[in-house]
Design an enzyme around this catalytic site. Structure first.
Site, PDB file in Angstrom:
ATOM      1  N   HIS A 101       8.456  44.399  67.772  1.00  0.00           N
ATOM      2  CA  HIS A 101       8.214  44.742  66.372  1.00  0.00           C
ATOM      3  C   HIS A 101       8.491  46.231  66.138  1.00  0.00           C
ATOM      4  O   HIS A 101       8.309  47.066  67.020  1.00  0.00           O
ATOM      5  CB  HIS A 101       6.772  44.412  65.985  1.00  0.00           C
ATOM      6  N   GLU A 169      13.624  41.268  60.551  1.00  0.00           N
ATOM      7  CA  GLU A 169      12.764  42.140  59.768  1.00  0.00           C
ATOM      8  C   GLU A 169      13.433  43.504  59.607  1.00  0.00           C
ATOM      9  O   GLU A 169      13.240  44.398  60.437  1.00  0.00           O
ATOM     10  CB  GLU A 169      11.400  42.316  60.448  1.00  0.00           C
TER      11      GLU A 169
END
Length: 257
Positions: A101, A169
């Protein structure tokens, strides 16, 4: 039925233990009766904090919800104080592990090499990585596709075979007022899907200010959504699950015609 859409939620570190338990109970009740989750056409996963994993496994027992972890060590066992073994995560019943992430990269200096090692560790322990991929700066869609595919291939270099969830993302869209434009998402997601076509059972989902209406707007280019704070409101989560169910139904109809 084989899943035709995927919806996931990462709780990051927003909930305390009591608040998380309350949210688990409400969402587990929904997951236990939502027809698309029950019949398996929509895959649903929840990623709480490490300390909340046990409570989540207990709450979602009896539903098809997959419980995940927000990270894992690159090693299975050994003198790694403070780390969490992917082997132990598998042992307790975790099904997916979030890797790479943007916050891990930015706040904890995780390099591409670290992400590569963690991806391999998760796969070799029979878990599915939720592999976060995304360009830092807003680029033209084709340029973003080129950059993210390169990032994906690097993360999978030398990794064992196995399915994964690719979470596109774009860093510039995380926490933004609006998600990336639908056409941009579709272009990048199609490129990512082509890059993992040799991994059966792999999904490409979008995260980054995602909410209701986005899955319909993007269409068949993505397999689902990865939600953050938006899903703290259970009503919002239900709206996305309903949309994912319709997405799965349309795919089923197309496959049979």
């Amino acid at each position: 039925m084989t899943a035709r859409a995927t919806v996931g939620v990462s709780l990051k570190m927003y909930f305390g233990h009591r608040e998380a338990r309350t949210w688990f109970a409400r969402v587990a009740e929904i997951a236990g009766r939502h027809s698309a989750i029950v019949d398996g056409s929509v895959e649903f996963f929840v990623i709480p904090t490490y300390l909340q994993i046990g409570a989540a496994l207990e709450a979602f027992d009896g539903t098809r919800t997959i419980v995940g972890a927000q990270d894992a060590a690159s090693e299975d066992f050994g003198p790694f104080t403070g780390e969490v073994s992917p082997a132990e995560l598998a042992e307790v019943g975790v099904g997916v592990v979030e890797i790479g992430h943007a916050e891990r990269r930015r706040l904890f200096a995780e390099t591409d090499e670290v992400v590569r090692a963690k991806t391999a560790a998760v796969l070799r322990n029979g878990l599915r990585p939720v592999l976060c991929i995304g360009e830092e700066d807003q680029l033209a869609a084709d340029d973003a596709a080129t950059r993210t595919v390169a990032q994906l291939r690097d993360a999978l270099d030398g990794a064992p075979d196995g399915p994964l969830i690719v979470a596109y993302e774009p860093v510039w869209a995380i926490g933004a007022p609006e998600p990336a434009p639908a056409a941009h998402i579709a272009t990048v997601a199609r490129a990512l899907r082509d890059a993992v076509a040799d991994r059966p059972g792999t999904f490409v989902i979008y995260g980054g200010s995602a909410g209701p209406g986005l899955l319909t707007a993007v269409g068949d280019a993505v397999d689902g959504l990865f939600l953050g704070r938006f899903a703290h409101d259970v009503g919002n989560l239900v709206a996305v699950l309903d949309e994912a169910a319709e997405h799965a139904r349309s795919r089923t109809s197309e496959a049979t015609t």
